[in-house]
Design an enzyme around this catalytic site. Sequence first.
Site, PDB file in Angstrom:
ATOM      1  N   ASP A  51       0.813  -1.220   0.000  1.00  0.00           N
ATOM      2  CA  ASP A  51       0.000   0.000   0.000  1.00  0.00           C
ATOM      3  C   ASP A  51       0.850   1.276   0.000  1.00  0.00           C
ATOM      4  OD1 ASP A  51       0.981  -0.180   2.522  1.00  0.00           O
ATOM      5  OD2 ASP A  51      -0.926   0.189   3.550  1.00  0.00           O
ATOM      6  N   HIS A 240      23.303   2.463 -17.530  1.00  0.00           N
ATOM      7  CA  HIS A 240      22.180   2.784 -16.629  1.00  0.00           C
ATOM      8  C   HIS A 240      22.396   2.222 -15.227  1.00  0.00           C
ATOM      9  CE1 HIS A 240      19.299   3.516 -20.271  1.00  0.00           C
ATOM     10  NE2 HIS A 240      20.113   4.513 -20.042  1.00  0.00           N
ATOM     11  N   ASP A 257      25.969  10.913 -12.953  1.00  0.00           N
ATOM     12  CA  ASP A 257      24.987  11.460 -13.903  1.00  0.00           C
ATOM     13  C   ASP A 257      23.768  11.808 -13.056  1.00  0.00           C
ATOM     14  OD1 ASP A 257      23.110  11.972 -15.871  1.00  0.00           O
ATOM     15  OD2 ASP A 257      23.631  10.229 -17.094  1.00  0.00           O
ATOM     16  N   HIS A 350      25.888   4.845 -27.044  1.00  0.00           N
ATOM     17  CA  HIS A 350      24.625   5.590 -26.970  1.00  0.00           C
ATOM     18  C   HIS A 350      24.660   6.803 -27.898  1.00  0.00           C
ATOM     19  CE1 HIS A 350      26.687   8.451 -24.265  1.00  0.00           C
ATOM     20  NE2 HIS A 350      27.164   7.392 -23.633  1.00  0.00           N
ATOM     21  N   HIS A 354      20.001  14.367 -26.354  1.00  0.00           N
ATOM     22  CA  HIS A 354      18.536  14.333 -26.476  1.00  0.00           C
ATOM     23  C   HIS A 354      18.004  15.713 -26.125  1.00  0.00           C
ATOM     24  CE1 HIS A 354      18.657  14.029 -22.048  1.00  0.00           C
ATOM     25  NE2 HIS A 354      19.635  13.156 -22.233  1.00  0.00           N
ATOM     26  N   HIS A 361      14.312  13.078 -21.103  1.00  0.00           N
ATOM     27  CA  HIS A 361      14.394  12.734 -22.530  1.00  0.00           C
ATOM     28  C   HIS A 361      13.150  13.381 -23.129  1.00  0.00           C
ATOM     29  CE1 HIS A 361      16.952   9.033 -21.334  1.00  0.00           C
ATOM     30  NE2 HIS A 361      17.653  10.143 -21.353  1.00  0.00           N
ATOM     31  N   GLU A 386      26.496  14.620 -24.666  1.00  0.00           N
ATOM     32  CA  GLU A 386      27.007  13.683 -23.666  1.00  0.00           C
ATOM     33  C   GLU A 386      27.732  12.481 -24.256  1.00  0.00           C
ATOM     34  OE1 GLU A 386      23.877  11.301 -21.808  1.00  0.00           O
ATOM     35  OE2 GLU A 386      22.410  12.684 -22.660  1.00  0.00           O
ATOM     36  N   ARG A 410      32.002   9.734 -19.140  1.00  0.00           N
ATOM     37  CA  ARG A 410      30.986  10.482 -19.886  1.00  0.00           C
ATOM     38  C   ARG A 410      31.028  11.924 -19.376  1.00  0.00           C
ATOM     39  NH1 ARG A 410      27.026   7.335 -19.329  1.00  0.00           N
ATOM     40  NH2 ARG A 410      25.739   8.208 -17.665  1.00  0.00           N
ATOM     41  N   GLU A 412      28.658  15.389 -19.753  1.00  0.00           N
ATOM     42  CA  GLU A 412      27.351  15.816 -20.273  1.00  0.00           C
ATOM     43  C   GLU A 412      27.008  17.235 -19.826  1.00  0.00           C
ATOM     44  OE1 GLU A 412      23.998  13.470 -18.820  1.00  0.00           O
ATOM     45  OE2 GLU A 412      22.782  14.189 -20.500  1.00  0.00           O
TER      46      GLU A 412
HETATM   47  N1  GLY Z   1      20.524  10.931 -17.414  1.00  0.00           N
HETATM   48  C1  GLY Z   1      19.966  10.354 -18.556  1.00  0.00           C
HETATM   49  C2  GLY Z   1      20.691  10.711 -19.752  1.00  0.00           C
HETATM   50  O1  GLY Z   1      21.766  11.254 -19.675  1.00  0.00           O
HETATM   51  O2  GLY Z   1      20.203  10.534 -20.840  1.00  0.00           O
HETATM   52 MN    MN Z   2      21.245  12.956 -20.898  1.00  0.00          MN
HETATM   53 MN    MN Z   3      22.478  12.242 -17.956  1.00  0.00          MN
END
Ligand code: GLY
Ligand code: MN
Ligand code: MN
Length: 443
Positions: A51, A240, A257, A350, A354, A361, A386, A410, A412
């Site tokens: 619940d 991820h 991230d 990737h 985006h 996204h 990124e 990475r 970004e």
């Molecule tokens: N944090 C998700 C991405 O970088 O797309």
């Molecule tokens: Mn991103």
């Molecule tokens: Mn990100």
Amino acid sequence: MYERVTSALGTRPAAINHSEMRQRQQDFCAEMTKGSVAIITNNPVGIRSADVHHRHRFNSYLHYLTGWHGKEGVAVFHHDGEWKCRLFVRPRDIKMETWNGRRPGVEGALTGWPVDETESRDNLKENLEELLNDVENVYHIHGLDSDVDEIVELALQEDSLNPGEILDDMRVIKSEAEVALMQYSADLASHAHVEAMRECVLGMGEWHMQSIIEGCFLFHQSQWAYPSIVGSGDNATILHYGDNNDVMNDGDLVLIDAGCEIDGYASDITRTFPVNGKFTDAQRDIYELVLKAQIAGIEACQAGSPWSAMHHATSRVLAAGLIELGILDCSLEEALGEDFDGQYREYFMHGTGHFLGLDVHDVGGGRQGDEESERILAPGMVITIEPGLYFGAWRDDVEIDSKWSGIGVRIEDDVLVTEDGPVVLTAKCPKEITEIEALVGSN
Ligand code: GLY
Ligand code: MN
Ligand code: MN
């Protein structure tokens, strides 16, 4: 630590005002025939376990058009001499409100939100059946509100249309007020990343980094825009990753991230830094290559260019750099491939970015390189840049020299397209090696 962020942040911009939402409603309705009805529902409440529910996040389209967050809210746009927005809300109910929180109710919604009519959700069925009688087109997103889905299905012979066909073109261009909110969101996330770098010392866990960053969001009446990723060592090579439960070791890089939300507007930042404050030579080689690619990608965010230009720009730099470092042993043509699908994709799996807005996204983006869905960049668009390179020690699908094994990088940033070129909204988050080495563990 949070007070330092507060004083650096300055004044939080106001939420989007009602007149801007009214303009959005008008622009939306102007794209529909007068015999159409558009139904914009809220997101459902998700069950976490038994619940206990997940924290509810309002539907971005509903927020965009009305600012309404109340659970089970439904906005219906219909033409009755002129376009009207009728908002269905849960009625006042002192018993329920005592348990679950206050409700503005039917009257409160009419006076407090930019809508023309309000109605109790209890009357949704008969109201909708009447509005859908003899209708030309119905715009509706299936799968969010099962009551509405059922009514629409029974009333229509044909499939409904996606309101995103109209709204996504609107959402993709940010107004001045939206940019101000996104700048603040980017600033808060930037400062939060800086605090994590400052606090980072050997012996800490990934979760400590997460708690600093998310604590910073919460302290400033914000929250994460997506679950934070804090991956150290080999975990940085899992795109991820989200367990965030490993201790960070000497000699590891940590990839964070994390981004937050301000009035629904997301920021999305990744930074990678050495846990002990000093890049090794191999880490530095990879980091510098990703940074060079990222800067090329940002430079490609020019109004008038297709949005895949930034993916092509980062890809060219990465492919050439991988050859230079001896990681790829092939020609640049082979490394890049015919359709940017060559050998470099073993390490950069990737897309380069985006659209960013009310969703991390965000709406408006097709697949990079897919010409049919490709947008031309225009002032007011916000995109992430990124690129990354990932050399997971655990991978057996590709040979990875021990020199690079366990490195994941990475970088970004969030970028606003303007007439005068790209503006990096996340510029307050350092990414040069000298800046990072000076910051890590400096507290
Ligand atoms: N944090 C998700 C991405 O970088 O797309
Ligand atoms: Mn991103
Ligand atoms: Mn990100």
